[in-house]
Design a protein around this motif. Structure first.
Motif, PDB file in Angstrom:
ATOM      1  N   ILE A   1      -4.958  -3.483   4.606  1.00  0.00           N
ATOM      2  CA  ILE A   1      -4.076  -2.906   3.596  1.00  0.00           C
ATOM      3  C   ILE A   1      -4.297  -3.527   2.206  1.00  0.00           C
ATOM      4  CG2 ILE A   1      -2.073  -4.431   3.917  1.00  0.00           C
ATOM      5  CD1 ILE A   1      -1.945  -0.594   3.553  1.00  0.00           C
ATOM      6  N   HIS A   2      -5.102  -4.580   2.122  1.00  0.00           N
ATOM      7  CA  HIS A   2      -5.355  -5.201   0.818  1.00  0.00           C
ATOM      8  C   HIS A   2      -6.089  -4.223  -0.102  1.00  0.00           C
ATOM      9  CE1 HIS A   2      -5.387  -9.307   3.063  1.00  0.00           C
ATOM     10  NE2 HIS A   2      -4.177  -8.806   2.963  1.00  0.00           N
ATOM     11  N   GLY A   3      -5.697  -4.219  -1.365  1.00  0.00           N
ATOM     12  CA  GLY A   3      -6.336  -3.369  -2.352  1.00  0.00           C
ATOM     13  C   GLY A   3      -5.395  -2.313  -2.912  1.00  0.00           C
ATOM     14  N   HIS A   4      -5.996  -1.311  -3.556  1.00  0.00           N
ATOM     15  CA  HIS A   4      -5.260  -0.237  -4.231  1.00  0.00           C
ATOM     16  C   HIS A   4      -5.272   1.030  -3.374  1.00  0.00           C
ATOM     17  CE1 HIS A   4      -4.869  -2.227  -8.178  1.00  0.00           C
ATOM     18  NE2 HIS A   4      -5.966  -2.862  -7.791  1.00  0.00           N
ATOM     19  N   TRP A   5      -4.144   1.737  -3.360  1.00  0.00           N
ATOM     20  CA  TRP A   5      -3.982   2.933  -2.528  1.00  0.00           C
ATOM     21  C   TRP A   5      -3.235   4.020  -3.275  1.00  0.00           C
ATOM     22  CZ3 TRP A   5      -5.973   2.875   2.422  1.00  0.00           C
ATOM     23  CH2 TRP A   5      -6.347   1.626   2.911  1.00  0.00           C
ATOM     24  N   THR A   6      -3.536   5.270  -2.938  1.00  0.00           N
ATOM     25  CA  THR A   6      -2.670   6.399  -3.291  1.00  0.00           C
ATOM     26  C   THR A   6      -1.980   6.809  -1.992  1.00  0.00           C
ATOM     27  OG1 THR A   6      -4.423   8.020  -2.931  1.00  0.00           O
ATOM     28  CG2 THR A   6      -4.144   7.195  -5.171  1.00  0.00           C
TER      29      THR A   6
ATOM     30  N   GLU B   1      -8.199   3.213   9.308  1.00  0.00           N
ATOM     31  CA  GLU B   1      -9.633   3.356   9.054  1.00  0.00           C
ATOM     32  C   GLU B   1      -9.949   2.619   7.748  1.00  0.00           C
ATOM     33  OE1 GLU B   1     -11.704   4.765  11.111  1.00  0.00           O
ATOM     34  OE2 GLU B   1     -10.214   5.587  12.495  1.00  0.00           O
ATOM     35  N   PRO B   2     -11.215   2.433   7.405  1.00  0.00           N
ATOM     36  CA  PRO B   2     -11.522   1.712   6.157  1.00  0.00           C
ATOM     37  C   PRO B   2     -10.907   2.331   4.900  1.00  0.00           C
ATOM     38  CG  PRO B   2     -13.474   1.852   7.524  1.00  0.00           C
ATOM     39  CD  PRO B   2     -12.424   2.713   8.187  1.00  0.00           C
ATOM     40  N   ARG B   3     -10.787   3.652   4.850  1.00  0.00           N
ATOM     41  CA  ARG B   3     -10.283   4.298   3.635  1.00  0.00           C
ATOM     42  C   ARG B   3      -8.925   4.975   3.807  1.00  0.00           C
ATOM     43  NH1 ARG B   3     -13.065   3.844  -0.363  1.00  0.00           N
ATOM     44  NH2 ARG B   3     -12.252   5.618  -1.487  1.00  0.00           N
ATOM     45  N   THR B   4      -8.365   4.942   5.003  1.00  0.00           N
ATOM     46  CA  THR B   4      -7.082   5.610   5.249  1.00  0.00           C
ATOM     47  C   THR B   4      -6.244   4.820   6.254  1.00  0.00           C
ATOM     48  OG1 THR B   4      -8.010   6.947   7.031  1.00  0.00           O
ATOM     49  CG2 THR B   4      -8.020   7.927   4.814  1.00  0.00           C
ATOM     50  N   ALA B   5      -4.945   5.077   6.217  1.00  0.00           N
ATOM     51  CA  ALA B   5      -4.011   4.510   7.198  1.00  0.00           C
ATOM     52  C   ALA B   5      -2.726   5.326   7.131  1.00  0.00           C
ATOM     53  CB  ALA B   5      -3.732   3.042   6.914  1.00  0.00           C
TER      54      ALA B   5
END
Length: 159
Positions: A15-20, A128-132
Motif C-alpha cells: 500500500i506504500h505510495g500514491h493511489w487513486t 496486485e502490484p497496481r491495484t487493491a
C-alpha cells in the motif's frame, strides 16, 4: 541496534505510495439499503519504524474531508491493527485487528455506528502490484451477518 522483524511486518508494503481510489459507500447503513454514493479520492501511504507501522492519508475533495489510517504490527501477538481518524470529527476510531492469509487480510473489532454497537470488519483483497480492494462491513448482530457498506478500489497513481 538492528531488530530482526518477522516477514509479516512487510504484509502492508503493497500500500506504500500514491493511489487513486474509486469509492462506493452506502448512504444508509444497517437497513439493507442499496443507495450507493460513488466518488473519487486519492491516497498516499508511507512506512514508519522500519516497516513496523505505516501512515496513510486519504483526500476526498468531492465530499470535503480527509482521513488518516495508522497501521501497526504487534510483534507479540503477530497481528496488524488499523486506527482511522477523519477530518469530519477528529475522533480516533477504535482499532480493528487481524492477519494476512491466502493473499488478503481480514481485520475486525468492536465499534459504534452512530449509537448502535457493531462489529467492524476491514477486508483487503485483490492485492496486485497496481491495484487493491478494501471493503468495510458492519455486523449489527454480533457477527451473525455482515453488510458491506464501503468499497474502495485502489489503482496505483502514475509518478
Amino acid at each position: 541496534m538492528t531488530v530482526a522483524y518477522p516477514p509479516e511486518v512487510h504484509d502492508f508494503d503493497f500500500i506504500h505510495g500514491h493511489w487513486t481510489i474509486a469509492n462506493r459507500r452506502l448512504k444508509t447503513r444497517g437497513v439493507s439499503a442499496a443507495d450507493w454514493d460513488v466518488f473519487a479520492s486519492t491516497a498516499f501511504c508511507e512506512p514508519r519504524l522500519d516497516g513496523l507501522a505505516n501512515v496513510e492519508q486519504i483526500a476526498c475533495p468531492e465530499r470535503g474531508w480527509t482521513g488518516m489510517s495508522l497501521r501497526s504490527f504487534d510483534l507479540e501477538r503477530g497481528v496488524w491493527s488499523i486506527w482511522w481518524i477523519s477530518s469530519l470529527n477528529g475522533q480516533l476510531q477504535p482499532p480493528v485487528s487481524g492477519r494476512f492469509r491466502d493473499g488478503g487480510c481480514v481485520l475486525e473489532g468492536p465499534d459504534l455506528d452512530g449509537d448502535r454497537p457493531i462489529l467492524a470488519r476491514y477486508i483487503w483483497s485483490d492485492i496486485e502490484p497496481r491495484t487493491a480492494r478494501w471493503t468495510q462491513a458492519f455486523s449489527y448482530d454480533e457477527g451473525a451477518t455482515w453488510e458491506a457498506n464501503w468499497i474502495m478500489d485502489f489503482t496505483r497513481a502514475a509518478q
